[in-house]
Design an enzyme around this catalytic site. Structure first.
Site, PDB file in Angstrom:
ATOM      1  N   GLU A   1       1.221 -15.634   2.929  1.00 44.34           N
ATOM      2  CA  GLU A   1       0.229 -15.517   3.994  1.00 44.34           C
ATOM      3  C   GLU A   1      -0.965 -16.423   3.717  1.00 44.34           C
ATOM      4  OE1 GLU A   1      -1.575 -11.899   6.581  1.00 44.34           O
ATOM      5  OE2 GLU A   1      -1.917 -11.754   4.430  1.00 44.34           O
TER       6      GLU A   1
ATOM      7  N   GLN B   1     -12.300 -18.348   2.152  1.00 49.32           N
ATOM      8  CA  GLN B   1     -11.183 -18.430   3.086  1.00 49.32           C
ATOM      9  C   GLN B   1     -10.937 -19.874   3.510  1.00 49.32           C
ATOM     10  OE1 GLN B   1      -8.939 -15.954   4.073  1.00 49.32           O
ATOM     11  NE2 GLN B   1      -7.907 -17.796   4.784  1.00 49.32           N
TER      12      GLN B   1
ATOM     13  N   VAL C   1      -4.926  -6.052  -3.399  1.00 51.31           N
ATOM     14  CA  VAL C   1      -5.851  -4.918  -3.495  1.00 51.31           C
ATOM     15  C   VAL C   1      -5.154  -3.628  -3.072  1.00 51.31           C
ATOM     16  CG1 VAL C   1      -8.015  -3.953  -2.647  1.00 51.31           C
ATOM     17  CG2 VAL C   1      -7.859  -6.389  -3.161  1.00 51.31           C
ATOM     18  N   GLY C   2      -4.360  -3.690  -2.008  1.00 50.80           N
ATOM     19  CA  GLY C   2      -3.656  -2.498  -1.538  1.00 50.80           C
ATOM     20  C   GLY C   2      -2.687  -1.947  -2.564  1.00 50.80           C
TER      21      GLY C   2
ATOM     22  N   GLY D   1      -6.300  -4.428   4.196  1.00 48.94           N
ATOM     23  CA  GLY D   1      -6.765  -5.580   3.442  1.00 48.94           C
ATOM     24  C   GLY D   1      -5.607  -6.323   2.817  1.00 48.94           C
ATOM     25  N   SER D   2      -5.859  -6.962   1.704  1.00 45.15           N
ATOM     26  CA  SER D   2      -4.858  -7.803   1.072  1.00 45.15           C
ATOM     27  C   SER D   2      -3.803  -6.982   0.340  1.00 45.15           C
ATOM     28  CB  SER D   2      -5.524  -8.751   0.075  1.00 45.15           C
ATOM     29  OG  SER D   2      -5.971  -8.035  -1.068  1.00 45.15           O
TER      30      SER D   2
ATOM     31  N   GLU E   1      -2.355  -0.951   5.125  1.00 48.14           N
ATOM     32  CA  GLU E   1      -1.987  -2.013   6.054  1.00 48.14           C
ATOM     33  C   GLU E   1      -2.401  -3.328   5.408  1.00 48.14           C
ATOM     34  OE1 GLU E   1      -0.153  -1.875   8.559  1.00 48.14           O
ATOM     35  OE2 GLU E   1      -0.086   0.295   8.842  1.00 48.14           O
TER      36      GLU E   1
ATOM     37  N   LYS F   1     -16.262   2.462   3.841  1.00 47.15           N
ATOM     38  CA  LYS F   1     -16.808   1.260   3.201  1.00 47.15           C
ATOM     39  C   LYS F   1     -16.258   0.051   3.944  1.00 47.15           C
ATOM     40  CE  LYS F   1     -15.661  -1.590   0.071  1.00 47.15           C
ATOM     41  NZ  LYS F   1     -16.362  -2.809   0.583  1.00 47.15           N
TER      42      LYS F   1
ATOM     43  N   CYS G   1      -3.797 -10.270  10.700  1.00 47.71           N
ATOM     44  CA  CYS G   1      -2.572  -9.958   9.957  1.00 47.71           C
ATOM     45  C   CYS G   1      -1.347 -10.082  10.849  1.00 47.71           C
ATOM     46  CB  CYS G   1      -2.656  -8.574   9.330  1.00 47.71           C
ATOM     47  SG  CYS G   1      -2.987  -7.253  10.505  1.00 47.71           S
TER      48      CYS G   1
END
Length: 485
Positions: A385, A331, A232-233, A228-229, A250, A175, A284
């Site tokens: 970040e 963003q 969410v991770g 991703g963020s 990651e 996805k 990142c």
């Protein structure tokens, strides 16, 4: 609907069950829609996982060198379309055309690298303590794996997830991020045209809430690789580890570059500009903190400002453009929000800091490359970040002070140092809390043949890329074989 891109499930291009789509918008020119992609939900994910599960045993039984051949063929097809696919990436993600072309070439190299791993897939033969006993290990695929990729490297990251998973004998459901799904589509399209068996690769687009959550909750999934963020991770980790599903995360970074007083200042300024602002800071691994020894702070600042102010900002398809837009309105809003927070906390804005509007910027999400001085370690701009072209400058009394500042965050992805002092180089390498360490190079800019990953809150699980990537996608089995009775 023209320019409608379908899901790929069980070897077929199919619409989402909902019949709904979502647009893919050019962030440099929001009046342009690149295409419409499927707004998938749980039913589409279930179908993709069922197809992958059905194909799993046959794919695992395919000799690994043969599995690698499909990756080689896909690489050839992608290479033949390099200009087209690169321009599409610039249009959907915003990065400059040279950066996009470099990324597609990297994806091609990743496919070839892991295609060659099909002829290796190393295991071990180990001497036994017992007579006439032969001991060795075997690699076996995990089964169906879920791959969730981000928008900022929309070709390279899908490639570095899919290629090792496939050559190891797993079937995959990928996805991609909804902000840049076309680049991953082109890789799947190439694998399809290369003749990969039906169900081995499945591609489903949709939101993280609808498609992403459904994917990680599928019983057939044996591993999840996510980029991703952090938010969410971490939520994903809580969901899948309850089922003892293997997971690889990651996530974020707050990457420092230390510049010591013996550094060449022009070179150091180039390193900082490259690390902080290329790809609009949307990496990142981008440098967001420059930690500079006091004796060179003022002269380095002068050179850094001069180089930053010369950067050409615009549509990445235009020749000479070095900085593209933020990927979307959200963003851009984040970038501007952190710029305001930094000013409110007492950091001094010395360069950039504004949204660009009017003329060539009228229909895009453009923000000036931004530099703050007088940044203190407790400020949010020094701890959180941003994921945009925002660089905070901090001063250090000496090397030890610089190291304390560099390590004083929750992240630990990338870090760099600019110096001629070989003693300090080795001390930095040994003491820095980061998974990716560079010396006299920008924090950003990694190669596919080496392991990728961080420490602390930046990463969890086994490394991606290089030979280490195969460890995540395989399980090791140990055999004791006595050849006499």
């Amino acid at each position: 609907m023209s320019n409608e891109f379908l899901n790929y499930v069980g070897g077929q291009w199919v619409e989402a069950k909902s019949g709904k789509t979502f647009p893919n918008i050019n962030p440099a020119n929001t009046s342009e829609t690149i295409g419409h992609f499927q707004a998938s939900g749980a039913e589409d994910i279930e179908a993709a996982c069922a197809a992958a599960e059905e194909a799993q045993s046959g794919w695992a039984a395919t000799p690994a060198p043969r599995r690698g051949e499909f990756l080689f063929k896909a690489a050839e097809l992608l290479e033949s379309r390099l200009d087209k696919v690169s321009a599409e990436m610039t249009r959907e993600e915003g990065k400059t055309l040279p950066e996009a072309k470099g990324e597609v070439k990297r994806a091609i190299n990743i496919l070839r690298y892991f295609g060659a791993e099909g002829a290796r897939l190393f295991s071990y033969q180990i001497p036994s303590e017992r007579a006439n006993v032969f001991c060795y290990t075997l690699r076996r695929p995990l089964g169906v794996v879920a791959l969730i990729s981000p928008w900022n490297f929309p070709s390279a990251i899908p490639a570095w997830k899919m290629a090792p998973a496939l050559v190891a004998g797993n079937t995959v459901v990928i996805k991609p991020a909804s902000l840049a799904p076309l680049s991953a589509y082109r890789i799947v399209e190439a694998l399809h045209e290369a003749g990969i068996p039906a169900g081995v690769v499945n591609y489903v687009t949709g939101s993280g809430g609808a498609a992403g959550n459904a994917l990680v909750e599928q019983p057939a999934i044996r591993a999840v690789s996510f980029t991703g963020s952090c938010a969410v991770g971490n939520a994903l980790y809580e969901k899948v580890t309850r089922r003892k599903v293997r997971v690889q995360l990651e996530m974020g970074g707050k990457n420092p570059t230390i510049v010591l007083k013996d550094a060449d200042l022009d070179y150091a300024a180039d390193v900082l500009v490259n690390g902080a602002f290329f790809s609009t800071g949307q990496k990142c691994t981008a440098c967001s903190r420059a930690i500079i020894e006091k004796p060179i702070y003022e002269p380095l600042l002068e050179k850094l400002l001069a180089k930053t102010r010369k950067l050409k900002i615009g549509n990445g398809l235009e020749p000479g453009v070095e900085i593209g837009p933020a990927v979307d309105a959200a963003q851009l809003e984040t970038d501007l929000k952190y710029i305001e927070i930094a000013k409110q906390e007492g950091a001094q804005l010395v360069c950039g800091g504004k949204r660009l509007t009017g003329g060539i910027y009228a229909h895009g999400y453009f923000v000036e490359p931004t530099i703050f001085t007088d940044v203190k370690p407790t400020m949010r701009i020094a701890q959180e970040e941003v994921f945009g072209p925002v660089l905070g400058l901090m001063t250090a009394e000496d090397f030890e002070d610089a190291m304390n500042l560099a390590n004083g965050v929750k992240f630990g992805l990338a870090a760099s140092i600019v110096t001629r002092d070989i003693t300090r180089v080795h001390q930095f390498i040994n003491q820095i809390e980061a998974g990716l360490i560079t010396v006299n190079l920008p924090t950003a800019g990694v190669e596919y043949q080496l392991p990728f990953g961080g420490t602390k809150e930046s990463s969890f699980g086994m490394r991606e890329q290089g030979p280490a990537a195969l460890d995540f996608y395989t399980e090791m089995r140990t055999v004791y074989l006595k050849y006499t009775q």
